[in-house]
Design an enzyme around this catalytic site. Structure first.
Site, short mmCIF file in Angstrom:
data_model
loop_
_atom_site.label_atom_id
_atom_site.label_comp_id
_atom_site.label_asym_id
_atom_site.label_seq_id
_atom_site.Cartn_x
_atom_site.Cartn_y
_atom_site.Cartn_z
N THR A 92 53.03 38.84 44.04
CA THR A 92 51.83 38.19 43.50
C THR A 92 52.09 36.69 43.49
OG1 THR A 92 51.37 40.07 42.06
CG2 THR A 92 50.29 37.99 41.52
N LYS A 167 43.68 40.30 43.46
CA LYS A 167 44.66 40.61 42.41
C LYS A 167 44.45 39.71 41.18
CE LYS A 167 48.71 41.58 40.49
NZ LYS A 167 49.16 42.83 39.95
N LYS A 242 51.69 35.01 33.81
CA LYS A 242 51.87 34.49 35.18
C LYS A 242 50.57 34.65 35.97
CE LYS A 242 53.70 35.71 39.63
NZ LYS A 242 54.46 36.60 40.46
#
Ligand code: NAD
Length: 292
Positions: A92, A167, A242
């Site tokens: 990611t 995502k 994050k």
């Protein structure tokens, strides 16, 4: 198939083991000796460098912490991977870095997709991850059968970077629904409702959502949720922070208005700064209950 797998941490270890089980020859590399030892125990061949892992591989998969790691590892991948190798980055990372790496891969003549995942460590181990893919349709078609051996859902989201965009948007929504669910439980408790009673009603009414019915942030109603296990992750608050940081960066680049995403980011930043980064992201329940 010969596959190089770089980054064998919490997620990569389970994913690489599933590729071994599917019959592939997996050559693994990680900076961590312990991670590499585990990968070899799981049936991978250990490599001593990114370059050595890539040699002769028909596909190269990376599962790394962040954009800077991917950019650095790809400098070596693009030098050493054989011509025609398929490159798949499952980390990611920020959309800009994903597009930058894809552009470099294209110039070097490789097919590449960004393919971040949803499903956590449990999904990585069980081979039930969801992959969100960005890249050309032809690169996606090459990657899909490999990804299907590590997951149950593989979706082509669009051009390079689209997997990362999907995502980040998904996880921003997850953070918002988790916080909303916690806020509703906390208010229901203060108004005198039992958690189970509120769950029975809301999970069958219009407040129903995944954070409530699959990952309930209070102990009791959903026995498998981390709330029943002292909020052990699951999906750590640090990882949610994050992803929210990446979402806020992406929003700021294109000037998108994300007020609830920004609030969710601030709440997770506070939770992590209070020493709860390693707890499951549903631990935000405690902070909302306390109101601090
Ligand atoms: P992790 O930190 O456990 O694993 C990353 C691994 O990469 C480590 O073993 C590290 O030693 C290795 N590494 C770092 N730099 C390297 C380099 N230059 N060369 C070789 N190896 C290197 O992280 P993770 O939890 O496995 O997550 C990996 C990615 O997946 C992250 O981008 C994360 O955001 C994403 N993700 C994680 C989860 C989760 O639940 N853990 C869920 C979905 C997505």
């Amino acid at each position: 198939m010969k596959i190089a797998f770089i980054g064998l941490g919490h997620m990569g270890s389970g994913m690489a083991a599933n590729l071994v089980r599917a019959g592939h020859e997996v050559r693994a590399y990680d900076l961590s000796e312990a991670a590499l030892t585990q990968a070899v125990a799981d049936g991978c061949m250990g490599a001593t460098s990114v370059g050595q892992a890539c040699e002769g591989a028909e596909a190269v998969i990376t599962m790394l912490p962040g954009g800077q790691h991917v950019l650095s590892v790809y400098s070596q991948v693009l030098e050493r991977a054989r011509k025609g190798a398929l490159l798949i980055d499952c980390s990611t990372i920020d959309v800009e870095s994903a597009r930058q790496v894809a552009a470099r891969a294209k110039i070097a003549g490789y097919a590449m997709i960004d393919s971040p995942v949803s499903g956590g460590m449990a999904g990585a181990k069980a081979g039930t991850l969801t992959f969100m893919c960005g890249g050309t349709k032809s690169a996606f078609d090459l990657a899909e059968p490999i990804l299907k051996q590590m997951g149950k859902t593989v979706i082509h989201a669009g051009e390079a970077g689209a997997g990362q965009a999907a995502k980040l948007c998904n996880n921003m929504l997850l953070a918002i629904t988790m916080i909303g669910t916690c806020e509703a439980f906390a208010l229901a408790e203060k108004l005198g409702l039992k958690d189970q009673v509120f769950f029975d009603i809301a999970s069958n009414a219009s407040g129903q959502n995944w954070s409530m019915t699959s990952y309930c942030p209070v102990p009791g109603p959903v026995p498998t949720s981390p709330a029943n296990n002292d909020y052990q992750p699951g999906f750590a608050a640090a990882l949610m922070l994050k992803d929210l940081t990446l979402a806020m960066q992406a929003a700021s680049v294109i000037n998108a208005d994300t007020p609830l995403g920004a609030k969710a980011h601030a709440l997770y930043e506070a939770l992590c700064s209070q020493g709860h980064s390693a707890q499951d992201f549903s631990y935000i329940m405690e902070r909302i209950r306390r109101g601090a």
